[in-house]
Design a protein around this motif. Structure first.
Motif, mmCIF file in Angstrom:
data_model
loop_
_atom_site.group_PDB
_atom_site.id
_atom_site.type_symbol
_atom_site.label_atom_id
_atom_site.label_comp_id
_atom_site.label_asym_id
_atom_site.label_seq_id
_atom_site.Cartn_x
_atom_site.Cartn_y
_atom_site.Cartn_z
ATOM 1 N N THR A 85 8.275 -3.048 -2.470
ATOM 2 C CA THR A 85 9.417 -2.122 -1.679
ATOM 3 C C THR A 85 10.074 -2.503 -0.630
ATOM 4 N N ASN A 86 10.175 -2.048 0.806
ATOM 5 C CA ASN A 86 10.174 -1.918 2.038
ATOM 6 C C ASN A 86 9.083 -2.136 2.030
ATOM 7 N N ARG A 87 9.060 -3.300 2.748
ATOM 8 C CA ARG A 87 7.641 -3.543 3.789
ATOM 9 C C ARG A 87 7.442 -3.473 4.872
ATOM 10 N N ASP A 88 8.490 -2.705 5.151
ATOM 11 C CA ASP A 88 8.606 -3.003 7.080
ATOM 12 C C ASP A 88 7.647 -2.014 6.885
ATOM 13 N N ILE A 89 6.666 -1.868 8.777
ATOM 14 C CA ILE A 89 6.041 -1.365 8.862
ATOM 15 C C ILE A 89 7.203 -0.057 9.110
ATOM 16 N N GLN A 90 6.798 1.337 9.407
ATOM 17 C CA GLN A 90 7.739 2.601 10.281
ATOM 18 C C GLN A 90 6.949 2.976 11.346
ATOM 19 N N PRO A 94 0.068 5.648 9.391
ATOM 20 C CA PRO A 94 -1.419 5.303 9.381
ATOM 21 C C PRO A 94 -1.806 4.089 9.241
ATOM 22 N N VAL A 95 -3.070 3.682 10.689
ATOM 23 C CA VAL A 95 -2.970 2.041 9.747
ATOM 24 C C VAL A 95 -3.184 2.261 8.573
ATOM 25 N N SER A 96 -4.038 2.637 7.771
ATOM 26 C CA SER A 96 -4.417 2.121 6.603
ATOM 27 C C SER A 96 -2.560 1.951 5.590
ATOM 28 N N THR A 97 -2.348 2.372 5.990
ATOM 29 C CA THR A 97 -0.795 2.142 5.526
ATOM 30 C C THR A 97 -0.245 1.183 5.562
ATOM 31 N N THR A 98 -0.142 -0.109 6.821
ATOM 32 C CA THR A 98 -0.280 -0.776 8.112
ATOM 33 C C THR A 98 -0.814 -2.417 6.825
ATOM 34 N N GLN A 100 -2.191 -1.934 3.621
ATOM 35 C CA GLN A 100 -2.153 -1.952 2.658
ATOM 36 C C GLN A 100 -0.804 -3.537 2.937
ATOM 37 N N LYS A 101 0.392 -3.030 3.198
ATOM 38 C CA LYS A 101 1.753 -3.013 3.979
ATOM 39 C C LYS A 101 1.645 -4.534 3.340
ATOM 40 N N VAL A 102 0.990 -5.538 4.817
ATOM 41 C CA VAL A 102 0.782 -6.880 5.272
ATOM 42 C C VAL A 102 -0.431 -7.493 4.843
ATOM 43 N N THR A 103 -0.578 -6.982 3.896
ATOM 44 C CA THR A 103 -1.450 -7.486 2.971
ATOM 45 C C THR A 103 -1.127 -8.051 1.838
ATOM 46 N N GLU A 104 -0.313 -6.628 1.601
ATOM 47 C CA GLU A 104 0.028 -7.409 0.472
ATOM 48 C C GLU A 104 1.684 -8.246 0.493
ATOM 49 N N HIS A 105 2.231 -7.971 0.889
ATOM 50 C CA HIS A 105 2.545 -9.217 1.148
ATOM 51 C C HIS A 105 1.768 -10.799 1.665
#
Length: 292
Positions: A85-90, A94-98, A100-105
């Motif tokens: 889904t949308n992997r852009d930061i918001q 939380p840094v934990s979410t960032t 996850q997003k950056v790593t997955e991408h």
């Protein structure tokens, strides 16, 4: 291990370059990829209102061995569920979410790059570099990082290499290139003006040209003699500074380096040992001086 993914990426990226009948099949598959896994080539031709021959031509356009390989790749895509889904930061996430997003991408981009690399083109690139008198890497912006990294690696195994990130300097170097030289142009978009001009000059000089661009035809890939590709995965808005694409370029340069090293294994080990010993000796001398 055989590649068993990347079918949907291939279809998405090649779709606009396909003739109408093959494009029709691609659209049919992309609309519901799960249904084609159990189909025969004739059934897919009938369901997409084309023909089995058109399916065969589609597989050839995608540079696949046949319909079974296409089904295998698509089945792997479905099983891995790579669609993100949308992997852009918001704002203020939380840094934990960032993480996850950056790593997955990044992981997705690296996996897709490995799946999309053409073995035959890679073999040609390896052969050209093994036999090259000089290797000239060129990239601007974020792509310059891959060029500099590649030069450092190949210098360690006694391959005469340059890396330039400025059009004037690159042109000065390539102007003196010849038929025994290899010029590698790196550009994610495949449309970077400076890289295109360097490869045009290299072609005029008779050098072997290698392009590293995102998957699909582009001005730069079309003028190069050997074409290497990374995943076409788009960067999110806040990561337009080419984070994942940069990682993909570094991956391809690593694969190219390791392949060349494997081809000339014994001599490579000798050169790597020599460079490591030289660096360790310098470090030890520096340490001793600091202690005095």
């Amino acid at each position: 291990m055989a590649v068993s993914n990347g079918g949907l990426v291939l279809l998405n990226e090649m779709r606009h370059m396909l003739p109408p009948s093959e494009q029709k099949i691609a659209d049919f598959i992309l609309a519901d990829p799960e249904q084609i896994v159990t189909m025969t080539i004739s059934e897919l031709g009938e369901m997409s209102q084309t023909s089995g021959a058109a399916v065969t031509r589609l597989c050839k356009s995608l540079k696949l061995k046949g319909f079974q390989e296409l089904k295998l790749r698509i089945n792997g895509d479905i099983g891995r569920k790579t669609e993100l889904t949308n992997r852009d930061i918001q704002p203020n996430e939380p840094v934990s979410t960032t993480i996850q997003k950056v790593t997955e991408h990044a992981v997705q981009t690296l996996l897709e790059t490995g799946e999309l690399l053409d073995n035959e083109e890679l073999e040609k690139a390896v052969e050209a570099i093994v036999n090259a008198k000089n290797i000239h890497f060129f990239g601007v912006g974020a792509s310059s990082i891959a060029a500099i990294d590649a030069q450092q690696k190949f210098l360690r195994i006694h391959k005469a290499s340059t890396a330039s990130t400025d059009l004037h300097m690159g042109a000065t170097i390539v102007a003196n290139a010849g038929v025994d030289d290899v010029v590698v142009g790196i550009s994610f978009s495949g449309a970077t003006f400076e890289v295109e001009k360097i490869l045009e000059l290299a072609n005029e000089k008779g050098a072997t040209t290698i392009s590293l661009t995102k998957f699909g035809q582009s001005p730069i890939s079309q003028i190069s003699k050997i074409q290497l590709h990374t995943s076409p995965t788009r960067e999110a808005n806040f990561r337009s500074g080419a984070t994942s694409s940069r990682l993909a370029q570094l991956l391809v340069m690593d694969i190219l380096f390791m392949s060349v090293a494997s081809r000339q294994f014994e001599v490579t080990i000798t050169y790597l040992d020599a460079t490591r010993e030289a660096i360790e000796d310098i470090q030890n001398q520096t340490f001793r001086k600091k202690r005095k």
